[in-house]
Design a protein around this motif. Structure first.
Motif, PDB file in Angstrom:
ATOM      1  N   MET A  88     -13.283 -13.272  -0.313  1.00  0.00           N
ATOM      2  CA  MET A  88     -13.866 -14.321  -1.166  1.00  0.00           C
ATOM      3  C   MET A  88     -13.340 -14.217  -2.593  1.00  0.00           C
ATOM      4  N   LEU A  89     -13.173 -12.988  -3.096  1.00  0.00           N
ATOM      5  CA  LEU A  89     -12.640 -12.818  -4.452  1.00  0.00           C
ATOM      6  C   LEU A  89     -11.225 -13.384  -4.563  1.00  0.00           C
ATOM      7  N   ALA A  90     -10.470 -13.309  -3.484  1.00  0.00           N
ATOM      8  CA  ALA A  90      -9.073 -13.764  -3.491  1.00  0.00           C
ATOM      9  C   ALA A  90      -8.926 -15.243  -3.130  1.00  0.00           C
ATOM     10  N   ASP A  91     -10.023 -15.910  -2.793  1.00  0.00           N
ATOM     11  CA  ASP A  91      -9.961 -17.269  -2.251  1.00  0.00           C
ATOM     12  C   ASP A  91      -9.999 -18.360  -3.318  1.00  0.00           C
ATOM     13  N   ASP A  92      -9.185 -18.231  -4.333  1.00  0.00           N
ATOM     14  CA  ASP A  92      -8.947 -19.320  -5.287  1.00  0.00           C
ATOM     15  C   ASP A  92      -7.676 -18.988  -6.066  1.00  0.00           C
ATOM     16  N   ALA A  93      -7.240 -19.893  -6.901  1.00  0.00           N
ATOM     17  CA  ALA A  93      -5.952 -19.720  -7.578  1.00  0.00           C
ATOM     18  C   ALA A  93      -5.919 -18.457  -8.444  1.00  0.00           C
ATOM     19  N   LEU A  94      -6.987 -18.198  -9.184  1.00  0.00           N
ATOM     20  CA  LEU A  94      -7.016 -17.002 -10.031  1.00  0.00           C
ATOM     21  C   LEU A  94      -7.121 -15.731  -9.199  1.00  0.00           C
ATOM     22  N   GLY A  95      -8.022 -15.732  -8.235  1.00  0.00           N
ATOM     23  CA  GLY A  95      -8.209 -14.553  -7.406  1.00  0.00           C
ATOM     24  C   GLY A  95      -6.982 -14.201  -6.596  1.00  0.00           C
ATOM     25  N   ALA A  96      -6.270 -15.215  -6.142  1.00  0.00           N
ATOM     26  CA  ALA A  96      -5.062 -14.968  -5.349  1.00  0.00           C
ATOM     27  C   ALA A  96      -4.020 -14.207  -6.156  1.00  0.00           C
ATOM     28  N   GLN A  97      -4.052 -14.337  -7.487  1.00  0.00           N
ATOM     29  CA  GLN A  97      -3.094 -13.645  -8.354  1.00  0.00           C
ATOM     30  C   GLN A  97      -3.498 -12.206  -8.656  1.00  0.00           C
ATOM     31  N   ARG A  98      -4.798 -11.907  -8.587  1.00  0.00           N
ATOM     32  CA  ARG A  98      -5.225 -10.592  -9.055  1.00  0.00           C
ATOM     33  C   ARG A  98      -5.888  -9.711  -8.010  1.00  0.00           C
ATOM     34  N   GLU A  99      -6.166 -10.231  -6.825  1.00  0.00           N
ATOM     35  CA  GLU A  99      -6.810  -9.438  -5.784  1.00  0.00           C
ATOM     36  C   GLU A  99      -5.807  -9.063  -4.703  1.00  0.00           C
ATOM     37  N   SER A 100      -6.111  -7.997  -3.974  1.00  0.00           N
ATOM     38  CA  SER A 100      -5.209  -7.485  -2.932  1.00  0.00           C
ATOM     39  C   SER A 100      -6.001  -7.165  -1.667  1.00  0.00           C
ATOM     40  N   PRO A 101      -6.356  -8.173  -0.882  1.00  0.00           N
ATOM     41  CA  PRO A 101      -7.168  -7.927   0.312  1.00  0.00           C
ATOM     42  C   PRO A 101      -6.514  -7.005   1.342  1.00  0.00           C
ATOM     43  N   ALA A 102      -5.202  -6.841   1.294  1.00  0.00           N
ATOM     44  CA  ALA A 102      -4.513  -5.987   2.268  1.00  0.00           C
ATOM     45  C   ALA A 102      -4.755  -4.499   2.007  1.00  0.00           C
ATOM     46  N   ASP A 103      -5.125  -4.135   0.787  1.00  0.00           N
ATOM     47  CA  ASP A 103      -5.374  -2.728   0.448  1.00  0.00           C
ATOM     48  C   ASP A 103      -6.771  -2.600  -0.137  1.00  0.00           C
ATOM     49  N   LEU A 104      -7.722  -2.163   0.666  1.00  0.00           N
ATOM     50  CA  LEU A 104      -9.110  -2.062   0.229  1.00  0.00           C
ATOM     51  C   LEU A 104      -9.421  -0.770  -0.526  1.00  0.00           C
ATOM     52  N   THR A 105      -8.461   0.132  -0.648  1.00  0.00           N
ATOM     53  CA  THR A 105      -8.707   1.430  -1.269  1.00  0.00           C
ATOM     54  C   THR A 105      -9.329   1.309  -2.664  1.00  0.00           C
ATOM     55  N   PRO A 106      -8.779   0.516  -3.584  1.00  0.00           N
ATOM     56  CA  PRO A 106      -9.403   0.464  -4.913  1.00  0.00           C
ATOM     57  C   PRO A 106     -10.800  -0.166  -4.885  1.00  0.00           C
ATOM     58  N   TYR A 107     -11.024  -1.085  -3.968  1.00  0.00           N
ATOM     59  CA  TYR A 107     -12.334  -1.720  -3.855  1.00  0.00           C
ATOM     60  C   TYR A 107     -13.371  -0.738  -3.312  1.00  0.00           C
ATOM     61  N   GLN A 108     -12.943   0.113  -2.380  1.00  0.00           N
ATOM     62  CA  GLN A 108     -13.855   1.123  -1.838  1.00  0.00           C
ATOM     63  C   GLN A 108     -14.271   2.114  -2.913  1.00  0.00           C
ATOM     64  N   ALA A 109     -13.317   2.540  -3.734  1.00  0.00           N
ATOM     65  CA  ALA A 109     -13.635   3.459  -4.823  1.00  0.00           C
ATOM     66  C   ALA A 109     -14.591   2.805  -5.824  1.00  0.00           C
ATOM     67  N   ALA A 110     -14.335   1.546  -6.158  1.00  0.00           N
ATOM     68  CA  ALA A 110     -15.209   0.823  -7.090  1.00  0.00           C
ATOM     69  C   ALA A 110     -16.598   0.644  -6.490  1.00  0.00           C
ATOM     70  N   PHE A 111     -16.662   0.315  -5.207  1.00  0.00           N
ATOM     71  CA  PHE A 111     -17.953   0.141  -4.540  1.00  0.00           C
ATOM     72  C   PHE A 111     -18.778   1.426  -4.621  1.00  0.00           C
ATOM     73  N   GLU A 112     -18.155   2.559  -4.389  1.00  0.00           N
ATOM     74  CA  GLU A 112     -18.878   3.834  -4.446  1.00  0.00           C
ATOM     75  C   GLU A 112     -19.450   4.087  -5.837  1.00  0.00           C
ATOM     76  N   ARG A 113     -18.670   3.767  -6.886  1.00  0.00           N
ATOM     77  CA  ARG A 113     -19.168   3.942  -8.259  1.00  0.00           C
ATOM     78  C   ARG A 113     -20.337   2.994  -8.528  1.00  0.00           C
ATOM     79  N   ILE A 114     -20.193   1.749  -8.103  1.00  0.00           N
ATOM     80  CA  ILE A 114     -21.241   0.750  -8.337  1.00  0.00           C
ATOM     81  C   ILE A 114     -22.508   1.117  -7.573  1.00  0.00           C
ATOM     82  N   ALA A 115     -22.356   1.480  -6.306  1.00  0.00           N
ATOM     83  CA  ALA A 115     -23.519   1.808  -5.471  1.00  0.00           C
ATOM     84  C   ALA A 115     -24.285   3.007  -6.017  1.00  0.00           C
TER      85      ALA A 115
END
Length: 157
Positions: free
Chosen positions: A27-54
């Motif tokens: 969903m973060l990647a599903d628009d013109a801006l998100g498509a430029q800055r998100e990387s759905p193929a590599d979830l590693t940085p998102y997993q690390a961020a999720f752990e910090r947030i949680a």
């Protein structure tokens, strides 16, 4: 956990779980801006961020789920401060609604939920930012009572 009725199908609001990350990143990647800055193929940085947030009690990652499918998300952050006579504020970020749910009222319900949670947490102010190019989002937030009040700046590090 909260349930909301909308268009005949209940929407459950709950905390994001690790298994929700692929749908959220999509969903973060599903628009013109998100498509430029998100990387759905590599979830590693998102997993690390999720752990910090949680692990942070001042953070709330919302999952909006309908019929077992994640259809919306946002991040709500509580920030204690000295300004405004020691006011606590909340910040709404990363608001996303799945493409086939846009226009259904789900975004309004999510923002209203965030405002209600902010009140319950004792916040005196709810704020959010929106990219200058997201004109439709600006109109949406204004309809919900938000006012454009500041000029924002950022510095990429």
């Amino acid at each position: 956990m909260s349930d909301f009725e909308q268009s005949g199908a209940a929407v459950e609001f709950r905390r994001v779980q690790a298994e929700d990350l692929p749908a959220i990143v999509a969903m973060l990647a599903d628009d013109a801006l998100g498509a430029q800055r998100e990387s759905p193929a590599d979830l590693t940085p998102y997993q690390a961020a999720f752990e910090r947030i949680a692990a942070d009690p001042h953070q709330w990652l919302l999952a909006a789920v309908r019929d077992g499918r994640l259809v919306g998300t946002l991040q709500l952050t509580f920030v204690p401060g000295l300004s405004r006579r020691g006011a606590t504020r909340s910040i709404i970020e990363g608001v996303r609604v799945h493409g086939d749910e846009r226009g259904s009222g789900l975004g309004t319900q999510m923002i209203e939920w965030a405002i209600d949670e902010s009140r319950r947490a004792g916040c005196q102010l709810v704020q959010l930012t929106s990219d200058a190019t997201r004109i439709d989002a600006h109109r949406f937030y204004e309809r919900l009572g938000f006012e454009a009040s500041h000029l924002g700046f950022k510095l990429q590090l």
